[in-house]
Design a protein around this motif. Structure first.
Motif, PDB file in Angstrom:
ATOM      1  N   PRO A   1       0.833  -1.198   0.000  1.00 55.81           N
ATOM      2  CA  PRO A   1       0.000   0.000   0.000  1.00 55.81           C
ATOM      3  C   PRO A   1       0.867   1.248   0.000  1.00 55.81           C
ATOM      4  O   PRO A   1       2.069   1.190   0.308  1.00 55.81           O
ATOM      5  CB  PRO A   1      -0.793  -0.119   1.311  1.00 55.81           C
ATOM      6  CG  PRO A   1       0.052  -0.975   2.193  1.00 55.81           C
ATOM      7  CD  PRO A   1       0.768  -1.928   1.279  1.00 55.81           C
TER       8      PRO A   1
ATOM      9  N   PHE B   1      -8.976  -7.187   1.118  1.00 52.31           N
ATOM     10  CA  PHE B   1      -9.052  -5.791   0.663  1.00 52.31           C
ATOM     11  C   PHE B   1     -10.241  -5.058   1.290  1.00 52.31           C
ATOM     12  O   PHE B   1     -10.264  -3.836   1.289  1.00 52.31           O
ATOM     13  CB  PHE B   1      -9.135  -5.760  -0.863  1.00 52.31           C
ATOM     14  CG  PHE B   1      -8.573  -4.523  -1.500  1.00 52.31           C
ATOM     15  CD1 PHE B   1      -7.289  -4.096  -1.197  1.00 52.31           C
ATOM     16  CD2 PHE B   1      -9.308  -3.780  -2.395  1.00 52.31           C
ATOM     17  CE1 PHE B   1      -6.755  -2.954  -1.782  1.00 52.31           C
ATOM     18  CE2 PHE B   1      -8.787  -2.639  -2.986  1.00 52.31           C
ATOM     19  CZ  PHE B   1      -7.505  -2.226  -2.681  1.00 52.31           C
TER      20      PHE B   1
ATOM     21  N   LYS C   1      -3.948  -3.870   4.758  1.00 48.48           N
ATOM     22  CA  LYS C   1      -3.962  -3.058   3.544  1.00 48.48           C
ATOM     23  C   LYS C   1      -4.341  -1.605   3.810  1.00 48.48           C
ATOM     24  O   LYS C   1      -3.964  -0.715   3.050  1.00 48.48           O
ATOM     25  CB  LYS C   1      -4.942  -3.651   2.520  1.00 48.48           C
ATOM     26  CG  LYS C   1      -4.593  -5.048   2.041  1.00 48.48           C
ATOM     27  CD  LYS C   1      -3.284  -5.099   1.306  1.00 48.48           C
ATOM     28  CE  LYS C   1      -3.067  -6.429   0.617  1.00 48.48           C
ATOM     29  NZ  LYS C   1      -3.049  -7.573   1.545  1.00 48.48           N
TER      30      LYS C   1
END
Length: 443
Positions: A102, A264, A291
């Protein structure tokens, strides 16, 4: 050691005993990397055992990383090659577009949340799940549960700590596990190092395929690992029709453990669609915070059926390996902070926009890439990925080939997995030009 010396050094009459003998030879240095093992038939005849016994022993050693099969070239002692992992290549001068990380500028600042944490110490014997985090987790996960039976929450040290523990409480060595193909690197590593047998299930634009899952169940898999949205590396998300069809297939196998890895989650542009039917008995929905709160926040929430939760509790009791309440409280403080929630939403929009922008750039240059979700892009190529990656290296880019994500690795991949959300427009244009040139260049 030559073949006759190896035969004299192996005495086992069962697969486990053969494994111990061969492993001992490797660990003592008697068998060096590249050393050839006796053929299955030869070793079986020497030991007076069934050929399948030797096949099982060699397979276990291969899954544990001690041996490698070369087909007609026989079975050899494996070298110490590095297992592919996510992250930056720290020893390269190339521009890394394969990291899968990320954007650090889009991760929340922990300072305010750390200062706000309650200071009461937690002692042995107290509940392993922090009360505030449990309440938040139920609000977040329960609306997406589709199984009708009782369920409970477990907190683990990240998604793959959850994966490892879930599989360990359900499987024994050499059990078969259905994995998406191509598959996330950490999932492949977890399954192979534990000695389970990965069974590939192809993935298309709508996610895990129905016939692929049906075939895996015919092969006797005892667990299925599925990514309902933003599948890594392909970015595919389950359509409603595909999820329903997969639920129908699994309806005849209610005791197969189904693990849904929704990695996610808060960043995804797609709805969550489960493959777990209302009557399924063994299941887990896993959501980590890595994430959107940062990879160093090693924490995941696993909502599971009650029986699975009981088994997990034995492995996460106080005094052994429960997740720190300080970390749990930090996650709770961040996820209940309105500013952090806005940061997460902005990050999801950023990843979607930058990936879509790069897909458009490639389309303008004649390279069509299907829409997807996630931190990365899965780019189809007209040439083998390794060849294209080598050409990109000469142009200053470090990309990741699809070969690393393959379970069925009998054919070379024609995909690259690219991380492009950190590139500005100028660099994105340069990469698009270089990629198309590398893919189109003559051998």
């Amino acid at each position: 050691m030559n073949e006759s010396e190896i035969l004299r050094a192996i005495h086992g009459g069962s697969a486990a005993e053969i494994v111990d003998d061969v492993r001992g030879l490797i660990e003592r240095g008697a068998l060096a990397p590249g050393a050839q093992l006796p053929p299955v038939r030869t070793l079986a005849e020497h030991l007076g055992v069934n050929r399948n016994t030797v096949v099982s022993a060699y397979r276990q050693l291969a899954q544990a990383g001690f041996l490698v099969s070369r087909g007609r070239g026989g079975t050899q002692v494996a070298g110490q090659s590095r297992v592919p992992q996510e992250g930056y290549a720290t020893d390269t001068v190339l521009r890394d577009v394969g990291a899968g990380n990320p954007d650090p500028s889009l991760l929340p600042d922990l300072t305010r949340a750390l200062v706000s944490l309650p200071g009461r110490p937690v002692l042995y014997g107290e509940p392993v799940v922090d009360a505030g985090l449990e309440e938040l987790a139920r609000e977040w996960l329960e609306p997406d549960l589709t199984a009708s039976g009782p369920h409970r929450l477990t907190v683990t040290g990240g998604a793959f700590d959850a994966m490892e523990r879930l599989l360990a409480q359900a499987l024994t060595r050499d059990d078969a596990v259905a994995l998406e193909d191509p598959c996330f690197l950490a999932t492949i590593r977890t399954v192979r190092l534990a000695g389970y047998r990965p069974v590939p299930v192809p993935v298309d634009a709508e996610g895990m395929t129905v016939e692929g899952l049906r075939e895996a169940l015919r092969q006797g898999v005892r667990a299925v690992v599925c990514t309902p949205r933003a599948q890594n590396p392909t970015g595919a998300s389950l359509s409603e029709a595909r999820a329903a069809a997969l639920r129908d297939v699994l309806a005849d196998h209610p005791y197969v453990l189904v693990i849904e890895d929704d990695h996610f989650s808060m960043l995804s542009r797609q709805p969550f669609r489960s493959i777990v039917g209302p009557d399924h008995r063994r299941w887990a929905l896993v959501r980590s915070v890595s994430k959107f709160l940062g990879p160093d926040m090693s924490l995941a929430l696993a909502m599971t059926d009650a029986d699975t939760a009981d088994r997990l509790a034995l492995r996460l009791s106080p005094g052994t390996t429960w997740v720190s309440h300080l970390l749990q409280r930090l996650a709770h403080a961040l996820l209940t902070d309105e500013d952090v929630r806005h940061t997460i939403a902005a990050a999801g929009e950023h990843y979607a926009e930058r990936n879509a922008s790069f897909v458009a750039r490639l389309g303008e240059r004649g390279l069509e890439v299907p829409p997807s979700d996630g931190l990365t892009l899965w780019v189809p190529l007209p040439a083998p990925a390794r060849l294209v990656a080598e050409r990109l290296m000469r142009r200053g880019w470090l990309a990741r080939t699809g070969d690393e994500f393959a379970i069925d690795d009998t054919r070379p991949s024609h995909h690259l997995r690219l991380t492009v959300h950190h590139l500005d427009d100028t660099l994105a244009d340069t990469l698009a030009d270089d990629l198309v040139a590398a893919a189109d260049a003559s051998p």
